[in-house]
Design a protein around this motif. Structure first.
Motif, PDB file in Angstrom:
ATOM      1  N   GLU A 343       0.681  -1.332   0.059  1.00 27.52           N
ATOM      2  CA  GLU A 343      -0.124   0.110   0.122  1.00 27.52           C
ATOM      3  C   GLU A 343       0.720   1.282   0.115  1.00 27.52           C
ATOM      4  OE1 GLU A 343      -3.587  -1.763   2.760  1.00 27.52           O
ATOM      5  OE2 GLU A 343      -1.521  -1.627   3.548  1.00 27.52           O
ATOM      6  N   ARG A 344       2.263   1.144   0.151  1.00 24.42           N
ATOM      7  CA  ARG A 344       3.055   2.452   0.408  1.00 24.42           C
ATOM      8  C   ARG A 344       4.108   1.799  -0.260  1.00 24.42           C
ATOM      9  NH1 ARG A 344       3.744   4.937   5.982  1.00 24.42           N
ATOM     10  NH2 ARG A 344       1.991   6.115   5.455  1.00 24.42           N
ATOM     11  N   LEU A 345       4.850   2.662  -1.368  1.00 28.04           N
ATOM     12  CA  LEU A 345       6.166   2.334  -1.879  1.00 28.04           C
ATOM     13  C   LEU A 345       7.180   3.364  -1.393  1.00 28.04           C
ATOM     14  CD1 LEU A 345       7.133   0.713  -5.165  1.00 28.04           C
ATOM     15  CD2 LEU A 345       8.187   2.796  -4.744  1.00 28.04           C
ATOM     16  N   VAL A 346       8.388   2.865  -0.784  1.00 24.85           N
ATOM     17  CA  VAL A 346       9.321   4.115  -0.321  1.00 24.85           C
ATOM     18  C   VAL A 346      10.550   4.007  -1.125  1.00 24.85           C
ATOM     19  CG1 VAL A 346      10.543   4.860   1.475  1.00 24.85           C
ATOM     20  CG2 VAL A 346       8.239   3.972   1.730  1.00 24.85           C
ATOM     21  N   LEU A 347      10.820   4.940  -1.941  1.00 20.33           N
ATOM     22  CA  LEU A 347      12.124   5.137  -2.883  1.00 20.33           C
ATOM     23  C   LEU A 347      12.900   5.418  -1.928  1.00 20.33           C
ATOM     24  CD1 LEU A 347      12.916   4.679  -5.883  1.00 20.33           C
ATOM     25  CD2 LEU A 347      12.562   7.304  -5.797  1.00 20.33           C
ATOM     26  N   ASP A 348      13.919   4.583  -1.554  1.00 21.31           N
ATOM     27  CA  ASP A 348      15.065   4.726  -0.622  1.00 21.31           C
ATOM     28  C   ASP A 348      16.287   5.623  -1.178  1.00 21.31           C
ATOM     29  OD1 ASP A 348      17.224   4.067   1.898  1.00 21.31           O
ATOM     30  OD2 ASP A 348      15.213   3.016   2.506  1.00 21.31           O
ATOM     31  N   ASP A 349      17.458   5.448  -0.373  1.00 26.11           N
ATOM     32  CA  ASP A 349      18.596   6.433  -0.899  1.00 26.11           C
ATOM     33  C   ASP A 349      18.951   6.246  -2.230  1.00 26.11           C
ATOM     34  OD1 ASP A 349      20.969   7.737  -0.605  1.00 26.11           O
ATOM     35  OD2 ASP A 349      21.911   6.369   1.016  1.00 26.11           O
ATOM     36  N   GLY A 350      19.426   7.434  -2.895  1.00 25.69           N
ATOM     37  CA  GLY A 350      20.038   6.911  -4.019  1.00 25.69           C
ATOM     38  C   GLY A 350      19.384   7.791  -5.322  1.00 25.69           C
ATOM     39  N   TRP A 351      18.211   8.561  -4.960  1.00 18.38           N
ATOM     40  CA  TRP A 351      17.387   8.984  -6.035  1.00 18.38           C
ATOM     41  C   TRP A 351      17.744  10.578  -6.479  1.00 18.38           C
ATOM     42  CZ3 TRP A 351      15.221  13.464  -4.452  1.00 18.38           C
ATOM     43  CH2 TRP A 351      15.128  13.711  -3.183  1.00 18.38           C
ATOM     44  N   PHE A 352      18.718  11.124  -5.733  1.00 18.46           N
ATOM     45  CA  PHE A 352      18.893  12.343  -5.718  1.00 18.46           C
ATOM     46  C   PHE A 352      20.136  12.733  -6.503  1.00 18.46           C
ATOM     47  CE2 PHE A 352      21.606  12.055  -2.019  1.00 18.46           C
ATOM     48  CZ  PHE A 352      21.145  11.143  -1.327  1.00 18.46           C
ATOM     49  N   THR A 353      20.538  13.797  -6.779  1.00 16.21           N
ATOM     50  CA  THR A 353      21.592  14.365  -7.644  1.00 16.21           C
ATOM     51  C   THR A 353      22.963  13.937  -7.054  1.00 16.21           C
ATOM     52  OG1 THR A 353      20.457  16.310  -8.303  1.00 16.21           O
ATOM     53  CG2 THR A 353      22.939  16.216  -8.898  1.00 16.21           C
ATOM     54  N   GLY A 354      23.823  12.931  -8.098  1.00 19.10           N
ATOM     55  CA  GLY A 354      24.993  12.599  -7.840  1.00 19.10           C
ATOM     56  C   GLY A 354      25.221  11.355  -6.620  1.00 19.10           C
ATOM     57  N   ARG A 355      24.054  10.881  -6.309  1.00 17.90           N
ATOM     58  CA  ARG A 355      24.119   9.925  -5.445  1.00 17.90           C
ATOM     59  C   ARG A 355      24.239   8.368  -6.127  1.00 17.90           C
ATOM     60  NH1 ARG A 355      25.563   9.468  -0.266  1.00 17.90           N
ATOM     61  NH2 ARG A 355      24.066   8.400   1.301  1.00 17.90           N
ATOM     62  N   ARG A 356      25.308   8.043  -6.573  1.00 22.01           N
ATOM     63  CA  ARG A 356      25.393   6.582  -6.948  1.00 22.01           C
ATOM     64  C   ARG A 356      26.077   5.434  -5.966  1.00 22.01           C
ATOM     65  NH1 ARG A 356      23.557   9.132  -9.695  1.00 22.01           N
ATOM     66  NH2 ARG A 356      23.557   9.709 -11.979  1.00 22.01           N
ATOM     67  N   ASN A 357      26.588   6.070  -4.710  1.00 21.60           N
ATOM     68  CA  ASN A 357      27.096   5.297  -3.737  1.00 21.60           C
ATOM     69  C   ASN A 357      26.937   6.192  -2.459  1.00 21.60           C
ATOM     70  OD1 ASN A 357      29.341   7.018  -3.692  1.00 21.60           O
ATOM     71  ND2 ASN A 357      29.943   5.707  -5.366  1.00 21.60           N
ATOM     72  N   ASP A 358      27.466   5.596  -1.328  1.00 19.49           N
ATOM     73  CA  ASP A 358      27.196   6.465  -0.035  1.00 19.49           C
ATOM     74  C   ASP A 358      28.490   7.317   0.175  1.00 19.49           C
ATOM     75  OD1 ASP A 358      29.574   4.858   0.649  1.00 19.49           O
ATOM     76  OD2 ASP A 358      28.236   3.704   2.068  1.00 19.49           O
ATOM     77  N   ARG A 359      29.161   7.808  -1.119  1.00 19.63           N
ATOM     78  CA  ARG A 359      30.299   8.816  -0.967  1.00 19.63           C
ATOM     79  C   ARG A 359      30.052  10.224  -1.202  1.00 19.63           C
ATOM     80  NH1 ARG A 359      35.351   6.682  -0.127  1.00 19.63           N
ATOM     81  NH2 ARG A 359      35.278   4.315   0.305  1.00 19.63           N
ATOM     82  N   ALA A 360      28.952  10.315  -2.141  1.00 22.21           N
ATOM     83  CA  ALA A 360      28.506  11.623  -2.763  1.00 22.21           C
ATOM     84  C   ALA A 360      27.060  11.881  -2.567  1.00 22.21           C
ATOM     85  CB  ALA A 360      29.100  11.628  -4.340  1.00 22.21           C
ATOM     86  N   GLY A 361      26.937  13.303  -2.882  1.00 21.97           N
ATOM     87  CA  GLY A 361      25.471  13.674  -3.168  1.00 21.97           C
ATOM     88  C   GLY A 361      24.548  14.047  -1.941  1.00 21.97           C
ATOM     89  N   LEU A 362      24.915  13.676  -0.782  1.00 22.33           N
ATOM     90  CA  LEU A 362      24.119  14.114   0.427  1.00 22.33           C
ATOM     91  C   LEU A 362      24.092  15.555   0.486  1.00 22.33           C
ATOM     92  CD1 LEU A 362      24.875  11.891   3.477  1.00 22.33           C
ATOM     93  CD2 LEU A 362      22.697  11.824   1.993  1.00 22.33           C
TER      94      LEU A 362
END
Ligand code: DGJ
Length: 732
Positions: A343-362
């Motif tokens: 009933e609810r889909l949550v798109l987790d980490d990684g959808w925003f600019t430059g976020r291909r891994n946990d080193r960039a984009g935040l």
């Protein structure tokens, strides 16, 4: 402030009494715990008289008292209620009663407000006690620096905590510790002389959060024993304390309490400025830890902000795809999810600019056009068209140096001017107390929520705060956690006010930020990053010590858990995730037809049972064998229940023996059956106990007295298996 009619004020609600005598110089606590009933004048006088202990050898020459605001001025050698100084002076406060007011609040709650004045430190202290209808006592204090023309300088508040007395029979202490993927691990110890203090300097409660500090009679369990507990509702640095002094605390033996942990110089009060302690929630029960949990659940459920809609079944994309985003793959995942009843889909980490891994984009809270050329609209619309809500992961308090935000605004990063210390998960915190940084985050989040009709935010916080120093208006480095925590609350409150239907989940690398202050602004906690059901059984059991199941996120993960590599059966994973706000964190596009079929059946069962699971009473049996667990939820009128009998490891014993089912009415008749909608457990025996053979085939009538007092012989399950047992009162 008008004084109450009597100098003995009795707050009474939910089977709990809290009695204060409004004596000079500082009122004292006469009683906290069991309900004393309507107190007659004789009862009040007797409480007053019996509050006076013996005068000890080599001690102060008057009977010791335990006041509401203990300091050395009353001969108290334990932790004082507050400490501080003005330029090295004004270190010994002498509070004095200035006023008091008590009143009844709606829904049977009571409030007592007591004002103290302290000439030495120039502080007015207002202490508020609110006894909720559930019997939980909320305590907080406001400290305001008096105004005046002759200003000797700011008052540096070192510490302020709220304390309540504990009787001598509370000799055993329980609190919690933990780590990433193993949150809320209980630890017990005898209450010895001295202080058992838990100090949290992580800028968040942490994976090892003390969570609830409880003291009780020896051997207190889930179902039995008298127990007193405290929770500090604060999302920054904090402390919990239980302290036992040879001379006692008045006629009591020890004290229990807590507050915010302040860094030296963090709070400096100039005339007219005020500091407010976090609310400490104190609970008492004579029905063991379940009785205490019940009070907290009842109190939380009575909040106007408590989620009132059925908790939607979630699909979270994290362990399904991680950073491997592909719009078509996500559309396929959404389709599968809708098919099985998500009933609810949550798109987790990684959808925003430059976020291909946990080193960039935040920090760059705009949609990554490389992955989503048309923005998130096609996916959001697709999800909505499938009848599901759409949620997004964010971590607004954090920044990667490798981001537009990190490059353009290094001055917004929380850290000393001497240079940043070690990164954690390659990230640093944004100084939310900086107005421009705060406004940037508000605008970015607001824009995303509005543009994509976001129903839900999973709000993460993936590092401890170290050297959380902010640049103040005077250009100097100042301690930052207190200001950061308040700014976070303002940000959440502002977003919620702008988007009243928006729901928020609090996550911090799993369950690193779970407290009742963040929960005033969140609708769900992510209890742990660990979806392994063996670990989850324990994590959920203890998270429920404070929170009702509907607030605790519980997901079904892959056959091989990503965080422990343990392989478990689907039926065990499904049974475990049922007892919370259920969800799935698994790549459904790779599941077999059979797996999807069982997931769909489980989703249906979740919808069937969620009114019971999310409104009923949590019960946990005291089972002798630690390899097994019996827990469940019983409707408040005890007419229906769902239990889980789980085996985590093997035992040396062959028979599991009789187990009693808590929470049922002994004077009623029930019918019992095993629910295998999502699969049955495998057994470690050639034939199950006789009753179970029948219950596997359909309803079996068993009187409540047998279920709750004699107990049922339980099957020996294979390790890492769980059985779901449904009970209903037999209709006459
Ligand atoms: C930590 C959370 O607890 C996980 O569920 C996931 O959201 C990751 N962060 C994403 O970075």
């Amino acid at each position: 402030m008008p004084m109450p009619d009597s100098d003995v004020v009795h707050l009474r609600a939910g089977g709990t009494s809290f009695v204060v005598e409004l004596t000079e110089p500082v009122p004292r606590i006469l009683h906290w715990g069991t309900d004393l009933g309507e107190l007659s004048e004789a009862g009040r006088s007797a409480l007053r008289l019996t509050a006076e202990p013996a005068v000890l050898n080599n001690s102060i020459d008057s009977p010791r008292r335990f006041s509401i605001w203990p300091t050395e001025a009353e001969g108290w050698s334990g932790t004082p209620a507050h400490q501080g100084h003005v330029e090295g002076s004004a270190t010994s406060p002498r509070p004095q009663l200035a006023g008091a007011m008590s009143r009844q609040l709606p829904e049977g709650a009571w409030e007592l407000v007591i004002e103290l004045g302290d000439e030495i430190s120039g502080l007015d202290i207002e202490i508020t006690y609110r006894l909720t209808a559930a019997g939980i006592l909320e305590v907080s204090a406001g400290l305001t620096r008096r105004g005046g023309t002759d200003d000797p300088g700011p008052y540096s508040l070192a510490d302020a905590c709220t304390l309540l007395p504990l009787p001598g029979r509370a000799t055993e202490v329980l609190d919690f510790t933990g780590k990433w993927c193993r949150e809320r691990a209980p630890q017990r110890r005898p209450l010895a002389f001295g202080s058992h203090a838990r100090e949290v300097r992580r800028g968040r409660p942490g994976h090892d959060s003390p969570y609830l500090l409880a003291a009780g009679v020896p051997g207190f369990g889930f179902r039995t024993g008298e127990v007193w507990g405290v929770h500090v509702a604060w999302s920054g640095n904090q402390r919990y304390l239980v302290e036992r002094m040879p001379e006692g605390a008045g006629t009591h033996a020890a004290v229990l309490g807590g507050g915010e942990l302040l860094v030296p110089g963090e709070v400096r009060l100039r005339p007219g400025e005020a500091y407010r302690t976090p609310v400490c929630y104190f609970g008492w029960s004579d029905r063991g830890l379940d009785g205490l949990a019940d009070r907290f659940h009842e109190m939380l459920r009575a909040r106007p902000s408590h989620p009132s809609t059925p908790r939607p079944l979630v699909l979270n994309t994290w362990e399904a795809v991680y950073y491997d985003y592909d719009a078509d793959r996500l559309i396929a995942l959404a389709d599968r999810a809708a098919e099985i009843g998500v009933e609810r889909l949550v798109l987790d980490d990684g959808w925003f600019t430059g976020r291909r891994n946990d080193r960039a984009g935040l920090g760059d809270w705009t949609v990554d056009e490389e992955i989503w050329p048309g923005g998130l609209t096609p996916l959001a619309d697709h999800v909505h068209a499938l009848g599901m809500q759409f949620g997004l992961w964010v971590e607004p308090e954090m920044v990667n140096l490798d981001s537009r935000l990190g490059r353009q605004h290094p001055e917004w990063i929380l850290g000393p001017s001497a240079g940043l210390g070690p990164s954690a998960r390659h990230q640093y915190a944004v100084n939310l107390a900086d107005h421009e940084a705060w406004t940037y985050l508000l605008k970015s989040l607001d824009a995303i929520i509005t543009r994509y009709a976001i129903d839900y935010l999973k709000w993460d916080h993936n590092r401890d705060l170290h050297e959380a120093v902010r640049r103040a208006g005077d250009g100097r480095d100042r301690p930052g956690v207190h200001a950061q925590t308040l700014a976070l609350y303002r940000l959440l409150d502002t977003l919620r006010a702008r988007h009243p239907a928006l729901e928020i989940e609090t996550s911090a690398g799993g369950g690193g930020r779970i407290d009742l202050a963040i929960l005033q602004r969140a609708d769900r906690v992510w209890a742990s990053d660990c979806n392994d059901p063996v670990e989850r059984q324990a994590i959920q059991r203890w998270t429920a010590q404070l929170l009702p199941p509907e607030l605790i996120g519980a997901h079904v993960g892959a056959e091989q858990a990503h965080t422990t590599r343990r392989v478990t059966s689907q039926s065990f994973r499904l049974a475990t995730a049922l007892f919370g706000h259920a969800g799935i964190e698994h790549d459904l596009t790779g599941c077999s037809r059979e797996e999807l079929g069982r997931l769909a059946a489980w989703a249906k069962m979740y919808r069937e049972f969620r009114p019971l699971l999310h409104h009923g009473r949590v019960v946990r049996a005291d089972v002798g064998d630690e390899a097994t667990m019996l827990h469940g939820v019983v409707s408040r009128d005890a007419t229906a229940a769902l239990f889980c009998w789980a085996r985590l490891t093997t035992s040396a014993e062959g028979q599991s023996g009789r187990e009693r089912f808590p929470g049922l009415a002994a004077d009623r008749d029930y019918q019992v059956r095993i629910r295998g909608d999502a699969g049955y457990p495998s057994m470690h025996q050639t034939a199950p106990p006789a009753w179970l053979r029948h219950a596997l085939d359909g309803w079996v009538g068993i009187p409540g007295v047998i279920l709750s007092r004699a107990g049922l012989p339980m099957p020996a399950l294979n390790p890492e298996q769980a059985m779901l047992i449904e009970m209903r009162e037999t209709r006459k």
